[in-house]
Design an enzyme around this catalytic site. Structure first.
Site, PDB file in Angstrom:
ATOM      1  N   TYR A 106     -10.630   6.689  -3.955  1.00 47.59           N
ATOM      2  CA  TYR A 106     -10.279   7.893  -4.710  1.00 47.59           C
ATOM      3  C   TYR A 106     -11.544   8.522  -5.278  1.00 47.59           C
ATOM      4  O   TYR A 106     -12.487   7.823  -5.657  1.00 47.59           O
ATOM      5  CB  TYR A 106      -9.358   7.557  -5.884  1.00 47.59           C
ATOM      6  CG  TYR A 106      -7.938   7.241  -5.520  1.00 47.59           C
ATOM      7  CD1 TYR A 106      -6.955   8.227  -5.545  1.00 47.59           C
ATOM      8  CD2 TYR A 106      -7.551   5.951  -5.178  1.00 47.59           C
ATOM      9  CE1 TYR A 106      -5.633   7.939  -5.244  1.00 47.59           C
ATOM     10  CE2 TYR A 106      -6.228   5.654  -4.872  1.00 47.59           C
ATOM     11  CZ  TYR A 106      -5.279   6.651  -4.908  1.00 47.59           C
ATOM     12  OH  TYR A 106      -3.978   6.363  -4.612  1.00 47.59           O
ATOM     13  N   TYR A 145      -6.059   0.195  -0.084  1.00 42.34           N
ATOM     14  CA  TYR A 145      -7.172  -0.261  -0.908  1.00 42.34           C
ATOM     15  C   TYR A 145      -6.754  -1.453  -1.754  1.00 42.34           C
ATOM     16  O   TYR A 145      -5.572  -1.614  -2.072  1.00 42.34           O
ATOM     17  CB  TYR A 145      -7.713   0.870  -1.788  1.00 42.34           C
ATOM     18  CG  TYR A 145      -6.705   1.498  -2.718  1.00 42.34           C
ATOM     19  CD1 TYR A 145      -6.457   0.954  -3.988  1.00 42.34           C
ATOM     20  CD2 TYR A 145      -6.002   2.636  -2.339  1.00 42.34           C
ATOM     21  CE1 TYR A 145      -5.532   1.534  -4.838  1.00 42.34           C
ATOM     22  CE2 TYR A 145      -5.070   3.213  -3.196  1.00 42.34           C
ATOM     23  CZ  TYR A 145      -4.839   2.661  -4.436  1.00 42.34           C
ATOM     24  OH  TYR A 145      -3.923   3.234  -5.273  1.00 42.34           O
ATOM     25  N   ARG A 155      -2.816  -1.986  -2.058  1.00 43.90           N
ATOM     26  CA  ARG A 155      -1.814  -0.927  -2.048  1.00 43.90           C
ATOM     27  C   ARG A 155      -1.610  -0.428  -0.618  1.00 43.90           C
ATOM     28  O   ARG A 155      -2.571  -0.194   0.108  1.00 43.90           O
ATOM     29  CB  ARG A 155      -2.268   0.277  -2.887  1.00 43.90           C
ATOM     30  CG  ARG A 155      -2.307   0.151  -4.403  1.00 43.90           C
ATOM     31  CD  ARG A 155      -1.033  -0.281  -5.087  1.00 43.90           C
ATOM     32  NE  ARG A 155       0.238   0.234  -4.576  1.00 43.90           N
ATOM     33  CZ  ARG A 155       0.766   1.431  -4.818  1.00 43.90           C
ATOM     34  NH1 ARG A 155       0.129   2.290  -5.560  1.00 43.90           N
ATOM     35  NH2 ARG A 155       1.946   1.782  -4.321  1.00 43.90           N
ATOM     36  N   HIS A 158      -0.552   5.553   0.751  1.00 42.40           N
ATOM     37  CA  HIS A 158       0.430   6.373   0.026  1.00 42.40           C
ATOM     38  C   HIS A 158      -0.196   7.661  -0.461  1.00 42.40           C
ATOM     39  O   HIS A 158      -1.413   7.754  -0.629  1.00 42.40           O
ATOM     40  CB  HIS A 158       1.018   5.595  -1.162  1.00 42.40           C
ATOM     41  CG  HIS A 158       0.002   5.251  -2.207  1.00 42.40           C
ATOM     42  ND1 HIS A 158      -0.807   4.141  -2.122  1.00 42.40           N
ATOM     43  CD2 HIS A 158      -0.349   5.868  -3.358  1.00 42.40           C
ATOM     44  CE1 HIS A 158      -1.607   4.097  -3.172  1.00 42.40           C
ATOM     45  NE2 HIS A 158      -1.357   5.128  -3.941  1.00 42.40           N
ATOM     46  N   HIS A 160       0.435  10.409  -3.678  1.00 36.12           N
ATOM     47  CA  HIS A 160       1.135  10.643  -4.946  1.00 36.12           C
ATOM     48  C   HIS A 160       1.702  12.057  -4.963  1.00 36.12           C
ATOM     49  O   HIS A 160       1.021  13.007  -4.563  1.00 36.12           O
ATOM     50  CB  HIS A 160       0.165  10.506  -6.122  1.00 36.12           C
ATOM     51  CG  HIS A 160      -0.385   9.134  -6.299  1.00 36.12           C
ATOM     52  ND1 HIS A 160       0.170   8.204  -7.140  1.00 36.12           N
ATOM     53  CD2 HIS A 160      -1.451   8.515  -5.728  1.00 36.12           C
ATOM     54  CE1 HIS A 160      -0.533   7.076  -7.099  1.00 36.12           C
ATOM     55  NE2 HIS A 160      -1.528   7.241  -6.245  1.00 36.12           N
TER      56      HIS A 160
END
Lengths: 234, 194
Positions: A106, A145, A155, A158, A160
């Site tokens: 991110y 990640y 995770r 995905h 958000h």
């Protein structure tokens, strides 16, 4: 018809607040039961964020963070409809999205995962639904990640999503997952939603949405709480 | 509740990495954001107020990665939802992350809302999101200088008297209020099943 008939959050759909397998939920969840209230104007209304709130590149995450080059990774299209529980389109409503890059990193400064940032990818976008409640954006498939929840925790891929919808009572923040992801079986955030409900967060691969020679297509339909109560108010 | 055609999409946590998407300007990312804590420009009619607070976890630790959203009427009790007669200069919606403030507070500069109905006290709807919170929380902010109106407010009256104080912002200076959100403990804030 009174506000009593407004739709409630379906607690057989949503995760419990305290879900110990997701470690950080324990200290950050209320212990007292929620107190039900009848909807009044404050709950039956919402701010207006329509087309004027979206810039020309906001729906294309492959371009809106570009420093002159193309982001790395697998280009995808994500589209779907935002509907209420009666199947009516939620029109002209803002959909905000954010995600990791193809390497699972991110842009957020607190993300310490030792995977590379992509100078041409921000990973955030916005789109407004049309008259049929449809939205569409272009992006890069996010990578998986690691995280610190438990040993060898990862995770799943995905994206958000954040929506408000027609009323603040229909506010929804969720995550869209990808079909066939083996990490779903090990992810306490995904699994916090009950069996039978969690599957609604998995997008469908669609060859129809896929653009030949360019990008794979995924469909993710979103159902917000609520019905069009204004119909009954006259 | 009967006859629903479609089941709701489940909620998930906002996670730790929302800032460049939802609160980019506040956190210094190269992106825009739809709303922030500066809800009312100076010339907007009404009493200009500041509301600050912190979100506190089970151990009383300050949550540095929460998002708090406000939704309120303008000073004359008008909601800018596009259907009712709103104020075009006031969206009524604010959004603040608790990361940038040195004390991890949320800071909203707004106007004191007017009453939405004769029997309702002035109040602000609050939505709370954070890593670890799997579904957002709803609460309401009332004001400690509105005791008479608070005494008849129908929502406040549904709350057990012993817990009402958790919904009332405390005056700390002229037109400045404090509203801490306690997730657990003796002072656990009342959260609503809206």
């Amino acid at each position: 018809m009174t506000a009593d008939n407004s739709s409630k959050r379906d607690w057989e759909t949503h995760p419990p607040y305290n879900f110990p397998a997701y470690t950080s939920s324990v200290a950050r969840s209320p212990r007292q039961p929620l107190i039900p209230i009848k909807h009044r104007l404050l709950e039956r209304s919402a701010p207006v964020y329509g087309h004027e709130s979206v810039g020309p590149l906001d729906n294309d995450l492959t371009k809106n963070g570009s420093k002159g080059g193309e982001p790395l990774g697998e280009r995808i299209i994500v589209t779907g409809r935002v509907l209420d529980e009666d199947g009516r389109p939620v029109r002209n409503t803002l959909v905000e999205v954010w995600q990791a890059n193809a390497a699972g990193r991110y842009v957020h400064k607190v993300d310490q995962h030792a995977a590379p940032l992509d100078p041409n990818f921000l990973g955030a976008g916005r789109v407004v639904t049309d008259e049929e409640g449809r939205y569409k954006f272009y992006t890069i498939k996010p990578g998986a990640y690691p995280w610190g929840n438990h040993a060898n925790a990862w995770r799943p891929n995905h994206i958000h999503f954040s929506l408000i919808g027609n009323t603040i009572a229909s506010r929804l923040v969720t995550q869209m997952y990808f079909p066939g992801d083996p990490l779903l079986n090990f992810d306490p955030i995904y699994q916090s939603a009950p069996v039978g409900a969690r599957e609604r967060m998995i997008s469908d691969f669609s060859l129809d949405v896929t653009e030949e020679g360019f990008a794979l297509g995924y469909i993710f339909n979103i159902v917000l709480r609520g019905r069009n109560e204004t119909l009954f108010e006259a | 509740m009967t006859g629903k055609l479609l089941p709701q999409t489940p909620s998930q946590t906002v996670g730790p990495y929302f800032a460049y998407g939802l609160t980019a300007v506040q956190y210094g990312y190269a992106n825009t954001q739809i709303a922030d804590g500066a809800m009312a420009e100076q010339s907007l009619p009404g009493t200009h107020i500041r509301i600050t607070g912190r979100v506190l976890d089970m151990d009383g630790k300050v949550v540095p990665d929460a998002i708090v959203e406000f939704w309120q009427a303008d000073s004359q009790g008008r909601i800018a939802d596009g259907k009712n007669t709103g104020n075009s200069r006031f969206t009524g919606f604010g959004r603040q992350g608790t990361g940038p403030d040195p004390e991890n507070r949320f800071v909203f500069n707004t106007v004191k809302p007017g009453k939405l109905a004769p029997d309702e006290a002035p109040c602000i709807a609050v939505i709370v999101l954070m890593r670890g919170l799997l579904s957002h929380l709803y609460t309401r902010i009332y004001f400690d200088d509105e005791a008479a109106a608070n005494a008849t407010d129908p929502v406040l009256q549904t709350v057990p008297e012993s817990r009402r104080a958790t919904l009332i912002a405390r005056t700390v200076a002229l037109n400045e209020y404090r509203f801490d959100i306690h997730l657990q403990g003796a002072d656990e804030t009342v959260f609503f099943d809206v």
